[in-house]
Design a protein around this motif. Sequence first.
Motif, PDB file in Angstrom:
ATOM      1  N   CYS A  71     -49.565 124.811 -24.967  1.00 24.49           N
ATOM      2  CA  CYS A  71     -49.330 123.654 -25.839  1.00 24.49           C
ATOM      3  C   CYS A  71     -48.352 122.678 -25.196  1.00 24.49           C
ATOM      4  O   CYS A  71     -48.451 121.465 -25.408  1.00 24.49           O
ATOM      5  CB  CYS A  71     -48.793 124.111 -27.192  1.00 24.49           C
ATOM      6  N   SER A  72     -47.439 123.194 -24.412  1.00 19.93           N
ATOM      7  CA  SER A  72     -46.436 122.336 -23.783  1.00 19.93           C
ATOM      8  C   SER A  72     -47.035 121.403 -22.743  1.00 19.93           C
ATOM      9  O   SER A  72     -46.400 120.423 -22.346  1.00 19.93           O
ATOM     10  CB  SER A  72     -45.335 123.186 -23.137  1.00 19.93           C
ATOM     11  N   THR A  73     -48.261 121.693 -22.296  1.00 18.34           N
ATOM     12  CA  THR A  73     -48.902 120.765 -21.355  1.00 18.34           C
ATOM     13  C   THR A  73     -49.214 119.446 -22.043  1.00 18.34           C
ATOM     14  O   THR A  73     -49.458 118.442 -21.373  1.00 18.34           O
ATOM     15  CB  THR A  73     -50.208 121.354 -20.770  1.00 18.34           C
ATOM     16  N   THR A 127     -49.030 128.950 -33.128  1.00 16.35           N
ATOM     17  CA  THR A 127     -48.288 128.243 -32.080  1.00 16.35           C
ATOM     18  C   THR A 127     -48.449 126.740 -32.248  1.00 16.35           C
ATOM     19  O   THR A 127     -47.485 125.985 -32.117  1.00 16.35           O
ATOM     20  CB  THR A 127     -48.782 128.667 -30.682  1.00 16.35           C
ATOM     21  N   ILE A 128     -49.668 126.297 -32.549  1.00 19.27           N
ATOM     22  CA  ILE A 128     -49.903 124.871 -32.755  1.00 19.27           C
ATOM     23  C   ILE A 128     -49.121 124.365 -33.961  1.00 19.27           C
ATOM     24  O   ILE A 128     -48.529 123.278 -33.926  1.00 19.27           O
ATOM     25  CB  ILE A 128     -51.418 124.600 -32.922  1.00 19.27           C
ATOM     26  N   ILE A 129     -49.087 125.161 -35.013  1.00 20.76           N
ATOM     27  CA  ILE A 129     -48.312 124.777 -36.197  1.00 20.76           C
ATOM     28  C   ILE A 129     -46.823 124.707 -35.857  1.00 20.76           C
ATOM     29  O   ILE A 129     -46.121 123.772 -36.262  1.00 20.76           O
ATOM     30  CB  ILE A 129     -48.553 125.766 -37.356  1.00 20.76           C
ATOM     31  N   MET A 130     -46.346 125.679 -35.092  1.00 19.97           N
ATOM     32  CA  MET A 130     -44.938 125.708 -34.703  1.00 19.97           C
ATOM     33  C   MET A 130     -44.585 124.492 -33.849  1.00 19.97           C
ATOM     34  O   MET A 130     -43.487 123.948 -33.937  1.00 19.97           O
ATOM     35  CB  MET A 130     -44.642 126.997 -33.915  1.00 19.97           C
ATOM     36  N   LYS A 131     -45.545 124.027 -33.032  1.00 18.25           N
ATOM     37  CA  LYS A 131     -45.313 122.902 -32.133  1.00 18.25           C
ATOM     38  C   LYS A 131     -45.807 121.566 -32.713  1.00 18.25           C
ATOM     39  O   LYS A 131     -45.903 120.587 -31.984  1.00 18.25           O
ATOM     40  CB  LYS A 131     -46.038 123.153 -30.799  1.00 18.25           C
ATOM     41  N   LYS A 132     -46.096 121.548 -34.008  1.00 18.88           N
ATOM     42  CA  LYS A 132     -46.741 120.376 -34.590  1.00 18.88           C
ATOM     43  C   LYS A 132     -45.919 119.100 -34.440  1.00 18.88           C
ATOM     44  O   LYS A 132     -46.486 118.021 -34.261  1.00 18.88           O
ATOM     45  CB  LYS A 132     -47.081 120.618 -36.057  1.00 18.88           C
TER      46      LYS A 132
END
Length: 213
Positions: A71-73, A127-132
């Motif tokens: 996700c960090s990409t 993970t996507i929710i955490m990085k939303k």
Amino acid sequence: MTEKLDLRVERTQKTIQRAFIDLLHITPYPNIYIKDIAEKAMINRKTFYTYYDNKDILYDEIISLFFERLCSTFIYEKQVPTHGGGREDLSSDVYQFLALLEAEKEDLFYLLHPTLNPLWFPLLESTIIMKKNELHIRSSKKESAEDIPFKLYIDTISSLFVIWIYWWLSQEEYTLEQGTKHLCRMMNKTMPNIFRYSKPPLYNEKDEDYCTQ
């Protein structure tokens, strides 16, 4: 002293993780046991249980850490959105996404095998929710009747990532540059036209190419 202890803990965890991944290369997930991981990592079972309660938790940690990197990409803290832009940013992000998959392709083939999808798909969603916030995904709070349901939104993004992952891990034909171009073209041009609501033209016998279009 604390720093040395932390480094030793990190080194032991990485050794356990590496042993587990190596076993996945040769043994189906259900057939891997704690004793196998401990032997492969050259530790005793007590040391394993110091860090992980079971192999499922070990697997979850490995996958969650990878998805955070994946996700960090798409996250650039210093990136400033440009009005009317986005294509170059998308291309750069997709390239980094594929490059990370390529760098760990051999391990990911086993870690993200389709038979393990029920284990890791929820981790990708969480993970996507955490990085939303970093991914500029709107919050689930204060949904109006006109809003796309948050769960549908997250499921769609997660499923898109899954498609990209499976496609890249299963292909050997394209370079990173070519893969990036195909995915960006799909995002920018093809996807908006996947569903066509206008009726197709009536078949005309004089139009010999109609069926092949």
